[in-house]
Design a protein around this motif. Structure first.
Motif, mmCIF file in Angstrom:
data_model
loop_
_atom_site.group_PDB
_atom_site.id
_atom_site.type_symbol
_atom_site.label_atom_id
_atom_site.label_comp_id
_atom_site.label_asym_id
_atom_site.label_seq_id
_atom_site.Cartn_x
_atom_site.Cartn_y
_atom_site.Cartn_z
ATOM 1 N N UNK A 91 10.186 3.285 -2.156
ATOM 2 C CA UNK A 91 10.327 4.008 -3.692
ATOM 3 C C UNK A 91 9.900 5.296 -3.781
ATOM 4 N N UNK A 92 10.314 6.290 -4.679
ATOM 5 C CA UNK A 92 9.877 7.475 -4.788
ATOM 6 C C UNK A 92 8.584 7.663 -5.054
ATOM 7 N N UNK A 120 0.723 -1.248 -0.128
ATOM 8 C CA UNK A 120 0.008 0.008 0.107
ATOM 9 C C UNK A 120 0.816 1.272 -0.040
ATOM 10 N N UNK A 121 0.077 2.352 0.086
ATOM 11 C CA UNK A 121 0.840 3.665 0.207
ATOM 12 C C UNK A 121 1.526 4.126 1.697
ATOM 13 N N UNK A 122 0.919 3.353 2.615
ATOM 14 C CA UNK A 122 1.507 3.628 3.903
ATOM 15 C C UNK A 122 1.843 2.424 4.803
ATOM 16 N N UNK A 123 1.792 1.310 4.023
ATOM 17 C CA UNK A 123 2.036 -0.103 4.641
ATOM 18 C C UNK A 123 2.104 -1.177 3.714
ATOM 19 N N UNK A 158 4.949 -2.268 -15.559
ATOM 20 C CA UNK A 158 6.459 -2.233 -15.874
ATOM 21 C C UNK A 158 7.149 -3.188 -14.885
ATOM 22 N N UNK A 159 6.468 -3.785 -13.869
ATOM 23 C CA UNK A 159 7.095 -4.555 -12.610
ATOM 24 C C UNK A 159 8.368 -3.755 -12.153
ATOM 25 N N UNK A 160 8.300 -2.551 -11.569
ATOM 26 C CA UNK A 160 9.139 -1.748 -11.138
ATOM 27 C C UNK A 160 9.741 -2.470 -9.798
ATOM 28 N N UNK A 161 11.060 -2.526 -9.697
ATOM 29 C CA UNK A 161 11.773 -3.319 -8.396
ATOM 30 C C UNK A 161 11.511 -2.182 -7.449
ATOM 31 N N UNK A 162 11.044 -2.925 -6.201
ATOM 32 C CA UNK A 162 11.016 -2.069 -4.879
ATOM 33 C C UNK A 162 11.964 -2.593 -3.902
ATOM 34 N N UNK A 163 12.625 -1.667 -3.289
ATOM 35 C CA UNK A 163 13.855 -2.101 -2.339
ATOM 36 C C UNK A 163 13.106 -1.729 -0.912
ATOM 37 N N UNK A 164 12.413 -2.427 -0.592
ATOM 38 C CA UNK A 164 11.799 -2.283 0.971
ATOM 39 C C UNK A 164 12.741 -2.573 2.093
ATOM 40 N N UNK A 165 12.890 -1.995 3.232
ATOM 41 C CA UNK A 165 13.663 -2.014 4.398
ATOM 42 C C UNK A 165 13.987 -3.874 4.580
ATOM 43 N N UNK A 166 15.021 -4.251 4.813
ATOM 44 C CA UNK A 166 15.391 -5.749 5.260
ATOM 45 C C UNK A 166 14.662 -6.265 5.955
ATOM 46 N N UNK A 200 11.065 -8.784 2.251
ATOM 47 C CA UNK A 200 10.123 -8.560 1.037
ATOM 48 C C UNK A 200 11.349 -8.906 -0.303
ATOM 49 N N UNK A 201 10.877 -9.554 -1.328
ATOM 50 C CA UNK A 201 11.691 -9.415 -2.254
ATOM 51 C C UNK A 201 11.568 -8.341 -3.068
ATOM 52 N N UNK A 202 12.760 -7.888 -3.916
ATOM 53 C CA UNK A 202 12.667 -6.852 -4.794
ATOM 54 C C UNK A 202 11.685 -6.799 -5.782
ATOM 55 N N UNK A 203 11.151 -7.725 -6.228
ATOM 56 C CA UNK A 203 10.408 -8.067 -7.207
ATOM 57 C C UNK A 203 9.534 -9.319 -7.320
ATOM 58 N N UNK A 204 8.316 -9.440 -7.330
ATOM 59 C CA UNK A 204 7.403 -10.739 -7.084
ATOM 60 C C UNK A 204 7.433 -11.392 -8.197
ATOM 61 N N UNK A 205 6.988 -12.630 -8.185
ATOM 62 C CA UNK A 205 6.919 -13.664 -9.366
ATOM 63 C C UNK A 205 5.508 -12.868 -10.334
ATOM 64 N N UNK A 206 4.509 -12.525 -9.690
ATOM 65 C CA UNK A 206 3.328 -11.971 -10.210
ATOM 66 C C UNK A 206 2.812 -10.834 -9.331
ATOM 67 N N UNK A 207 1.941 -10.008 -10.002
ATOM 68 C CA UNK A 207 1.654 -8.786 -9.097
ATOM 69 C C UNK A 207 0.230 -8.323 -10.009
ATOM 70 N N UNK A 208 -0.488 -7.720 -9.119
ATOM 71 C CA UNK A 208 -1.725 -7.069 -9.775
ATOM 72 C C UNK A 208 -2.277 -6.182 -9.015
#
Length: 209
Positions: free
Chosen positions: A80-81, A51-54, A152-160, A164-172
């Motif tokens: 992500x920005x 989400x946008x906050x969590x 575009x399946x942007x990679x997301x670098x969440x805190x360790x 969370x992975x940088x990129x999921x297998x699938x997303x919707x």
């Protein structure tokens, strides 16, 4: 005579109220993106909500029941920005929708009390319509950014600590994004109704006393 012509304005107020509520609800929900991936620790399919906050993840315990664990974004977290930008856009849209709702109430009160100025430059209906249309515009940008991030399946670098992975297998797209789309459409419709109502009232002849 004026009260008989308030049906459209009341409808615009109802749309504004529903749009504002949906905007606030969608802002707080984590279901903007639904991720499916295999957890590298337990080696099981995992579902996560971004989400946008969590962000939330569903863990399966030994009893085969799902437990949802949520991680709140902190100001210092490296998220992500586009999520940071969306946070501000959603807040601005919520405040604009609230102000639009308040000005609609003032406008309806003026109509009820008979304080309607012909071609008034400070007519609250006009201000409410403008605020609602701007709120709709601000709400469309988070929807667009989130849609692009999914497509575009942007990679997301969440805190360790999130694991969370940088990129999921699938997303919707999730239900929160659907609510935001409905809210944006309702804001646009209510703004159009308020502006058209303002023009209609401005053309009404003044009653002779």
């Amino acid at each position: 005579m004026l009260m008989k012509k308030c049906n459209h304005q009341v409808g615009g107020f109802a749309l504004t109220t529903v749009a504002w509520l949906l905007c606030c609800i969608s802002t707080g929900l984590p279901q903007w993106q639904v991720w499916h991936y295999e957890d590298p620790v337990v080696l099981k399919p995992t579902v996560a909500l971004v989400g946008m906050w969590r962000a939330c993840v569903f863990h399966t315990d030994s009893n085969s029941s799902n437990t949802r664990v949520c991680y709140q974004y902190n100001y210092d977290d490296s998220i992500p920005l586009y999520i940071r930008v969306n946070q501000h856009l959603l807040l601005v849209s919520s405040f604009l929708g609230l102000f639009g709702k308040i000005t609609t109430i003032i406008a309806l009160s003026n109509v009820h009390m008979g304080r309607v100025r012909k071609n008034g430059t400070c007519n609250p209906f006009r201000l409410s319509g403008i605020l609602n249309i701007i709120a709709s515009s601000f709400l469309y940008f988070p929807i667009l950014f989130n849609y692009i991030a999914i497509m575009l399946k942007w990679r997301v670098a969440f805190p360790p600590s999130f694991n969370f992975p940088f990129q999921p297998d699938t997303q919707k797209m999730g239900s929160a994004m659907a609510l935001a789309i409905i809210s944006a459409v309702f804001f646009l419709l209510s703004g159009t109704i308020c502006l058209s109502s303002n023009l209609a009232i401005g053309k009404m002849p003044r009653s002779k006393i």
